[in-house]
Design a protein around this motif. Sequence first.
Motif, mmCIF file in Angstrom:
data_model
loop_
_atom_site.group_PDB
_atom_site.id
_atom_site.type_symbol
_atom_site.label_atom_id
_atom_site.label_comp_id
_atom_site.label_asym_id
_atom_site.label_seq_id
_atom_site.Cartn_x
_atom_site.Cartn_y
_atom_site.Cartn_z
ATOM 1 N N PRO A 238 50.674 46.997 -14.371
ATOM 2 C CA PRO A 238 49.061 46.680 -14.135
ATOM 3 C C PRO A 238 49.004 45.874 -13.050
ATOM 4 O O PRO A 238 47.759 45.504 -12.792
ATOM 5 C CB PRO A 238 48.461 46.738 -14.899
ATOM 6 N N TYR A 239 49.764 45.172 -12.520
ATOM 7 C CA TYR A 239 49.467 43.893 -11.341
ATOM 8 C C TYR A 239 49.171 44.000 -10.150
ATOM 9 O O TYR A 239 48.571 43.333 -9.225
ATOM 10 C CB TYR A 239 50.799 43.088 -11.484
ATOM 11 N N SER A 240 49.009 45.624 -9.494
ATOM 12 C CA SER A 240 48.941 45.798 -8.025
ATOM 13 C C SER A 240 47.480 46.529 -7.844
ATOM 14 O O SER A 240 47.589 47.886 -7.295
ATOM 15 C CB SER A 240 50.109 46.716 -7.458
ATOM 16 N N SER A 241 46.406 46.287 -9.017
ATOM 17 C CA SER A 241 45.330 47.395 -8.724
ATOM 18 C C SER A 241 44.236 47.062 -8.541
ATOM 19 O O SER A 241 42.980 46.255 -8.591
ATOM 20 C CB SER A 241 44.895 47.589 -10.941
ATOM 21 N N PHE A 242 44.462 46.104 -7.128
ATOM 22 C CA PHE A 242 43.632 45.767 -6.291
ATOM 23 C C PHE A 242 42.867 46.784 -5.689
ATOM 24 O O PHE A 242 42.706 47.933 -5.202
ATOM 25 C CB PHE A 242 43.990 45.359 -5.008
ATOM 26 N N ASP A 243 41.544 46.604 -5.057
ATOM 27 C CA ASP A 243 40.831 47.227 -4.463
ATOM 28 C C ASP A 243 40.534 47.720 -2.771
ATOM 29 O O ASP A 243 39.919 47.115 -1.993
ATOM 30 C CB ASP A 243 39.362 46.964 -5.146
ATOM 31 N N ILE A 244 41.835 48.409 -2.644
ATOM 32 C CA ILE A 244 42.041 48.508 -1.592
ATOM 33 C C ILE A 244 40.781 49.398 -0.683
ATOM 34 O O ILE A 244 40.965 48.808 0.432
ATOM 35 C CB ILE A 244 42.648 49.704 -1.112
ATOM 36 N N ASP A 245 40.207 49.890 -1.058
ATOM 37 C CA ASP A 245 38.776 51.154 -0.492
ATOM 38 C C ASP A 245 37.762 49.985 0.192
ATOM 39 O O ASP A 245 37.486 49.860 1.278
ATOM 40 C CB ASP A 245 38.569 51.667 -0.933
ATOM 41 N N TYR A 246 38.085 49.149 -0.483
ATOM 42 C CA TYR A 246 37.231 47.565 -0.590
ATOM 43 C C TYR A 246 37.600 47.138 0.194
ATOM 44 O O TYR A 246 36.862 46.783 1.809
ATOM 45 C CB TYR A 246 36.218 46.743 -1.182
ATOM 46 N N ILE A 247 38.716 46.849 0.514
ATOM 47 C CA ILE A 247 38.852 45.176 2.051
ATOM 48 C C ILE A 247 39.356 46.529 3.342
ATOM 49 O O ILE A 247 38.464 45.620 4.183
ATOM 50 C CB ILE A 247 40.902 45.514 1.502
ATOM 51 N N LEU A 248 39.710 47.685 3.354
ATOM 52 C CA LEU A 248 39.734 48.484 4.599
ATOM 53 C C LEU A 248 38.094 48.755 5.138
ATOM 54 O O LEU A 248 38.224 48.755 6.586
ATOM 55 C CB LEU A 248 40.209 50.010 3.748
ATOM 56 N N SER A 249 37.156 48.525 4.218
ATOM 57 C CA SER A 249 35.996 49.285 4.603
ATOM 58 C C SER A 249 35.203 47.658 5.005
ATOM 59 O O SER A 249 34.080 47.747 5.355
ATOM 60 C CB SER A 249 34.843 49.454 3.260
ATOM 61 N N ASN A 250 35.456 46.693 4.729
ATOM 62 C CA ASN A 250 35.034 45.633 5.287
ATOM 63 C C ASN A 250 35.363 44.664 6.364
ATOM 64 O O ASN A 250 36.110 43.487 6.664
ATOM 65 C CB ASN A 250 35.088 44.194 4.122
ATOM 66 N N MET A 251 37.046 45.626 7.207
ATOM 67 C CA MET A 251 37.568 44.683 7.883
ATOM 68 C C MET A 251 36.699 44.647 9.186
ATOM 69 O O MET A 251 36.054 45.575 9.606
ATOM 70 C CB MET A 251 39.180 45.560 8.111
ATOM 71 N N SER A 252 37.337 44.118 10.471
ATOM 72 C CA SER A 252 36.670 44.200 11.846
ATOM 73 C C SER A 252 37.729 43.191 13.568
ATOM 74 O O SER A 252 38.550 42.813 12.787
ATOM 75 C CB SER A 252 34.896 43.460 11.824
ATOM 76 N N VAL A 253 37.063 43.339 14.447
ATOM 77 C CA VAL A 253 38.372 42.787 15.326
ATOM 78 C C VAL A 253 36.990 41.832 15.702
ATOM 79 O O VAL A 253 36.328 42.048 15.740
ATOM 80 C CB VAL A 253 38.852 44.240 16.065
ATOM 81 N N LYS A 254 37.851 40.465 15.728
ATOM 82 C CA LYS A 254 37.809 39.405 16.437
ATOM 83 C C LYS A 254 38.257 38.575 16.615
ATOM 84 O O LYS A 254 39.711 38.316 16.375
ATOM 85 C CB LYS A 254 36.460 38.641 15.860
ATOM 86 N N GLU A 255 38.656 38.161 18.166
ATOM 87 C CA GLU A 255 39.301 37.436 18.319
ATOM 88 C C GLU A 255 40.632 37.976 18.953
ATOM 89 O O GLU A 255 41.899 36.870 18.588
ATOM 90 C CB GLU A 255 39.562 36.216 18.995
ATOM 91 N N ASN A 256 40.605 39.668 18.960
ATOM 92 C CA ASN A 256 42.428 40.249 19.196
ATOM 93 C C ASN A 256 43.448 39.812 17.877
ATOM 94 O O ASN A 256 44.183 39.907 18.060
ATOM 95 C CB ASN A 256 42.967 40.098 20.227
ATOM 96 N N ARG A 257 42.200 40.428 16.418
ATOM 97 C CA ARG A 257 42.500 40.196 15.409
ATOM 98 C C ARG A 257 42.262 40.149 14.801
ATOM 99 O O ARG A 257 40.947 40.568 14.433
ATOM 100 C CB ARG A 257 43.053 38.953 15.210
ATOM 101 N N ILE A 258 42.154 40.433 13.083
ATOM 102 C CA ILE A 258 41.707 41.776 12.016
ATOM 103 C C ILE A 258 40.884 40.601 11.333
ATOM 104 O O ILE A 258 41.935 39.681 11.141
ATOM 105 C CB ILE A 258 42.163 42.794 11.486
ATOM 106 N N VAL A 259 39.442 40.218 11.654
ATOM 107 C CA VAL A 259 39.111 39.719 10.009
ATOM 108 C C VAL A 259 38.533 40.773 8.688
ATOM 109 O O VAL A 259 37.980 42.044 9.461
ATOM 110 C CB VAL A 259 38.315 38.545 10.868
ATOM 111 N N PHE A 260 38.018 39.339 7.945
ATOM 112 C CA PHE A 260 36.727 40.472 6.934
ATOM 113 C C PHE A 260 36.080 39.949 6.648
ATOM 114 O O PHE A 260 35.368 38.342 6.289
ATOM 115 C CB PHE A 260 38.223 40.072 5.388
ATOM 116 N N SER A 261 35.217 40.568 6.307
ATOM 117 C CA SER A 261 33.627 39.859 5.707
ATOM 118 C C SER A 261 33.857 38.997 4.428
ATOM 119 O O SER A 261 35.129 39.473 3.381
ATOM 120 C CB SER A 261 33.298 41.136 5.465
ATOM 121 N N LYS A 262 33.126 38.143 4.809
ATOM 122 C CA LYS A 262 33.771 36.824 3.080
ATOM 123 C C LYS A 262 32.766 37.718 2.219
ATOM 124 O O LYS A 262 33.239 37.293 0.902
ATOM 125 C CB LYS A 262 32.268 36.069 3.432
#
Length: 398
Positions: A177-201
């Motif tokens: 059960p080690y990899s039950s991370f929230d992929i949906d939440y991570i993908l929905s809180n990405m953006s691009v800044k300075e030519n790189r992917i960043v995440f919402s805090k």
Amino acid sequence: MLKIIRDNIHKSIMIDEQVYVDLINTKEFQRLRRIKQLGSTEFVFPTATHTRFNHCVGTFFVVNRFVTSEGLKNEITDDEKISLKIAGLLHDIGHGPFSHNFEVVSSQPHESYTIDIIRGNTEINDVLKKHNMDIEAICSIIEGKHKNNVLNTIISSQIDADRFDYMMRDAFNVGVPYSSFDIDYILSNMSVKENRIVFSKKVIHAIEDYFVGRYHMYEQVYRHKTSLGFKYTLMFWVERVRDLVKEGYEFKNKESLEYIKEIIENKVIPVDKFYLLDDYRMTNIISDMISEDDKTLSDLSDRLINRRCHKVSFTLSKAEFEKLKSESNLNNKYYFRVIKYNEVAIYSDLPKNDPKSVCFIENNKLITLSEASRIINSKINRNKSIKELYIYVQHLVE
């Protein structure tokens, strides 16, 4: 919609362009059905029999989720999206028999074989040319050299489509059960800044969960002692074959040696021959070698086939190791060794200006994961140390 592939992780994977269908139908891609994703891990977890084929199709799906996410969909051109999805689909076609275990006996890493296959005289290359795909752009993404860093990091970084798929897929098939991370939440809180992917805090806890889960997968699954034992027994097996060839030994199974001639000679395998090597072929070759008159090669072959591989230990003392060697009637060269081995870190800290470092945006400024996370912000969690790994056997040849 051209095809729908049913998948145990992502459910329905939509294939919406003919180029993807044609690539999947090539002999080089179909070969991945004969390469187990986790190599020898099934010796520990019997259900870990999924393949690189499953994983590559899954990575293709996750790449599509990246490029259609709200924060990225307008940052990547349509042509870049196609090249990126092809890169996700093809990124592992260069894996050899037994997946990562093959790296220990190969003269070049699987990433280099992947590029050789894409650029070479192959069905994959023919399909890409037929559909007027930018082959060099695809290769540059896989190599992490594309001018658009966003594309590189979607395929290979510390948070990427490859890792997202294999962590979910491996955990499910292994039964942990080690990899039950929230992929949906991570993908929905990405953006691009300075030519790189960043995440919402606000997504930091999901990302912490991802890294801790990955750490546990490495500790409990990927670096399980039995899997490591197979890897190093395979290494000794190839060393013995190489030495016997140098000595002029007459093999009973000469025809088998032709398939692994380049491995024996520590050379790059031509792409037309690489296609012939898979788990089944290598297993048959090793099994045939059990009948050889050379007792060491016969024994090593038997160990690989019948799950009697070398043991490994980080806790064995040097005195205990030397005692085992002195009491053995085996050739120490192929049964006992001490190697340097990197410990697993929860997170590999990178400079903030490295596009592969995990960064969050807060008050319009970038902060790194190690700066933002109370869990990750620990020297012991972020830095790898080197330990001694003892490789040995306890069973003697009668």
